[in-house]
Scaffold this motif. Structure first.
Motif, mmCIF file in Angstrom:
data_model
loop_
_atom_site.group_PDB
_atom_site.id
_atom_site.type_symbol
_atom_site.label_atom_id
_atom_site.label_comp_id
_atom_site.label_asym_id
_atom_site.label_seq_id
_atom_site.Cartn_x
_atom_site.Cartn_y
_atom_site.Cartn_z
ATOM 1 N N MET A 1 0.849 -1.186 0.000
ATOM 2 C CA MET A 1 0.000 0.000 0.000
ATOM 3 C C MET A 1 0.892 1.247 0.000
ATOM 4 S SD MET A 1 -3.190 -1.183 0.258
ATOM 5 C CE MET A 1 -4.341 -0.141 1.073
ATOM 6 N N PHE A 2 0.379 2.286 -0.629
ATOM 7 C CA PHE A 2 1.045 3.577 -0.593
ATOM 8 C C PHE A 2 -0.029 4.659 -0.570
ATOM 9 C CE2 PHE A 2 0.463 2.678 -5.055
ATOM 10 C CZ PHE A 2 0.183 3.896 -5.648
ATOM 11 N N HIS A 3 0.364 5.879 -0.229
ATOM 12 C CA HIS A 3 -0.596 6.964 -0.118
ATOM 13 C C HIS A 3 -0.733 7.685 -1.453
ATOM 14 C CE1 HIS A 3 -3.168 9.496 2.281
ATOM 15 N NE2 HIS A 3 -2.719 10.520 1.560
ATOM 16 N N PHE A 4 -1.985 7.950 -1.860
ATOM 17 C CA PHE A 4 -2.252 8.616 -3.133
ATOM 18 C C PHE A 4 -3.177 9.798 -2.920
ATOM 19 C CE2 PHE A 4 -5.103 8.939 -6.902
ATOM 20 C CZ PHE A 4 -4.172 9.496 -7.766
ATOM 21 N N GLN A 5 -2.805 10.919 -3.544
ATOM 22 C CA GLN A 5 -3.653 12.105 -3.541
ATOM 23 C C GLN A 5 -3.869 12.561 -4.978
ATOM 24 O OE1 GLN A 5 -1.540 14.989 -1.161
ATOM 25 N NE2 GLN A 5 -2.823 14.562 0.605
ATOM 26 N N LEU A 6 -5.117 12.835 -5.313
ATOM 27 C CA LEU A 6 -5.477 13.453 -6.582
ATOM 28 C C LEU A 6 -6.066 14.808 -6.221
ATOM 29 C CD1 LEU A 6 -5.860 13.372 -9.655
ATOM 30 C CD2 LEU A 6 -8.069 12.245 -9.246
ATOM 31 N N VAL A 7 -5.378 15.872 -6.620
ATOM 32 C CA VAL A 7 -5.762 17.215 -6.206
ATOM 33 C C VAL A 7 -6.043 18.070 -7.434
ATOM 34 C CG1 VAL A 7 -5.065 19.254 -4.882
ATOM 35 C CG2 VAL A 7 -4.274 16.987 -4.169
ATOM 36 N N SER A 8 -7.223 18.700 -7.447
ATOM 37 C CA SER A 8 -7.591 19.606 -8.535
ATOM 38 C C SER A 8 -7.660 21.029 -7.984
ATOM 39 C CB SER A 8 -8.935 19.209 -9.140
ATOM 40 O OG SER A 8 -9.992 19.559 -8.276
ATOM 41 N N LEU A 9 -7.923 21.981 -8.858
ATOM 42 C CA LEU A 9 -8.041 23.374 -8.424
ATOM 43 C C LEU A 9 -9.176 23.557 -7.427
ATOM 44 C CD1 LEU A 9 -7.449 25.232 -11.809
ATOM 45 C CD2 LEU A 9 -5.862 24.987 -9.897
ATOM 46 N N SER A 10 -10.184 22.695 -7.476
ATOM 47 C CA SER A 10 -11.320 22.804 -6.553
ATOM 48 C C SER A 10 -11.112 22.031 -5.252
ATOM 49 C CB SER A 10 -12.608 22.341 -7.236
ATOM 50 O OG SER A 10 -12.515 20.985 -7.599
ATOM 51 N N ALA B 1 7.292 9.594 -4.603
ATOM 52 C CA ALA B 1 8.485 9.475 -3.755
ATOM 53 C C ALA B 1 8.081 8.900 -2.404
ATOM 54 C CB ALA B 1 9.155 10.828 -3.554
ATOM 55 N N ASP B 2 8.927 8.044 -1.852
ATOM 56 C CA ASP B 2 8.745 7.519 -0.490
ATOM 57 C C ASP B 2 7.345 6.948 -0.242
ATOM 58 O OD1 ASP B 2 11.376 8.296 0.156
ATOM 59 O OD2 ASP B 2 10.688 10.334 0.607
ATOM 60 N N ASN B 3 6.876 6.090 -1.153
ATOM 61 C CA ASN B 3 5.564 5.453 -1.032
ATOM 62 C C ASN B 3 4.429 6.462 -0.878
ATOM 63 O OD1 ASN B 3 6.027 2.669 -1.429
ATOM 64 N ND2 ASN B 3 7.101 2.635 0.520
ATOM 65 N N SER B 4 4.564 7.547 -1.596
ATOM 66 C CA SER B 4 3.531 8.567 -1.648
ATOM 67 C C SER B 4 3.451 9.082 -3.079
ATOM 68 C CB SER B 4 3.863 9.707 -0.683
ATOM 69 O OG SER B 4 2.863 10.685 -0.717
ATOM 70 N N MET B 5 2.243 9.301 -3.555
ATOM 71 C CA MET B 5 2.045 9.798 -4.915
ATOM 72 C C MET B 5 1.040 10.922 -4.890
ATOM 73 S SD MET B 5 0.671 7.632 -8.164
ATOM 74 C CE MET B 5 0.628 8.305 -9.799
ATOM 75 N N ARG B 6 1.379 12.006 -5.575
ATOM 76 C CA ARG B 6 0.467 13.138 -5.690
ATOM 77 C C ARG B 6 0.345 13.504 -7.158
ATOM 78 N NH1 ARG B 6 1.515 18.107 -2.019
ATOM 79 N NH2 ARG B 6 0.499 16.720 -0.556
ATOM 80 N N VAL B 7 -0.892 13.649 -7.607
ATOM 81 C CA VAL B 7 -1.176 14.083 -8.972
ATOM 82 C C VAL B 7 -1.950 15.390 -8.870
ATOM 83 C CG1 VAL B 7 -2.304 13.529 -11.151
ATOM 84 C CG2 VAL B 7 -1.199 11.713 -9.831
ATOM 85 N N LEU B 8 -1.397 16.441 -9.454
ATOM 86 C CA LEU B 8 -2.017 17.770 -9.433
ATOM 87 C C LEU B 8 -2.574 18.054 -10.813
ATOM 88 C CD1 LEU B 8 0.873 19.631 -7.574
ATOM 89 C CD2 LEU B 8 -1.169 18.602 -6.569
ATOM 90 N N VAL B 9 -3.863 18.372 -10.883
ATOM 91 C CA VAL B 9 -4.545 18.606 -12.157
ATOM 92 C C VAL B 9 -5.428 19.843 -12.052
ATOM 93 C CG1 VAL B 9 -4.545 16.160 -12.789
ATOM 94 C CG2 VAL B 9 -6.478 17.091 -11.542
ATOM 95 N N ASP B 10 -5.786 20.409 -13.200
ATOM 96 C CA ASP B 10 -6.741 21.509 -13.192
ATOM 97 C C ASP B 10 -8.125 21.003 -12.816
ATOM 98 O OD1 ASP B 10 -4.852 23.372 -13.950
ATOM 99 O OD2 ASP B 10 -5.361 23.309 -16.060
ATOM 100 N N GLU B 11 -8.511 19.866 -13.399
ATOM 101 C CA GLU B 11 -9.846 19.325 -13.170
ATOM 102 C C GLU B 11 -9.803 17.805 -13.132
ATOM 103 O OE1 GLU B 11 -14.323 19.856 -15.061
ATOM 104 O OE2 GLU B 11 -12.594 20.642 -16.128
ATOM 105 N N ALA B 12 -10.614 17.224 -12.244
ATOM 106 C CA ALA B 12 -10.773 15.767 -12.164
ATOM 107 C C ALA B 12 -12.248 15.471 -11.910
ATOM 108 C CB ALA B 12 -9.930 15.187 -11.036
ATOM 109 N N ILE B 13 -12.807 14.589 -12.737
ATOM 110 C CA ILE B 13 -14.221 14.258 -12.655
ATOM 111 C C ILE B 13 -14.369 12.783 -12.307
ATOM 112 C CG2 ILE B 13 -16.398 14.143 -13.927
ATOM 113 C CD1 ILE B 13 -15.215 16.384 -15.728
#
Length: 90
Positions: A1-10, A74-86
């Motif tokens: 398991m690893f930590h995942f974040q999907l972050v949009s402008l909202s 990095a270090d069993n963490s993933m971040r994806v930064l996007v303008d929009e995610a639906i």
């Protein structure tokens, strides 16, 4: 398991521990699992597929449509930064 974040402008669209994330990049789709090597890349327009547990079937994955963005692993963490995610439903 690893930590995942999907972050949009909202705001955060997903924030939790996962088994696998598959997403589109300039070089094609990539899959990220626990202990993935460090990576900074560009996400392209397409679908992010998230599998929370290794025992989850393909039909149990969660899907988000994105319009591209930045990927940082990095270090069993993933971040994806996007303008929009639906959120997509099956």
């Amino acid at each position: 398991m690893f930590h995942f974040q999907l972050v949009s402008l909202s705001g955060k669209k997903f924030d939790g521990d996962v088994h696998e994330v598959v997403l589109p990049t300039l070089d094609g789709e990539i899959g990220v699992l626990h202990d993935h090597m460090p990576l900074v890349s560009v996400a392209t327009t397409g679908v992010v597929a998230i599998r929370r547990d290794s025992k989850d079937s393909d039909t149990q994955r969660e899907f988000f449509a994105i319009n591209g963005g930045a990927i940082d692993v990095a270090d069993n963490s993933m971040r994806v930064l996007v303008d929009e995610a639906i959120t997509l439903t099956t």
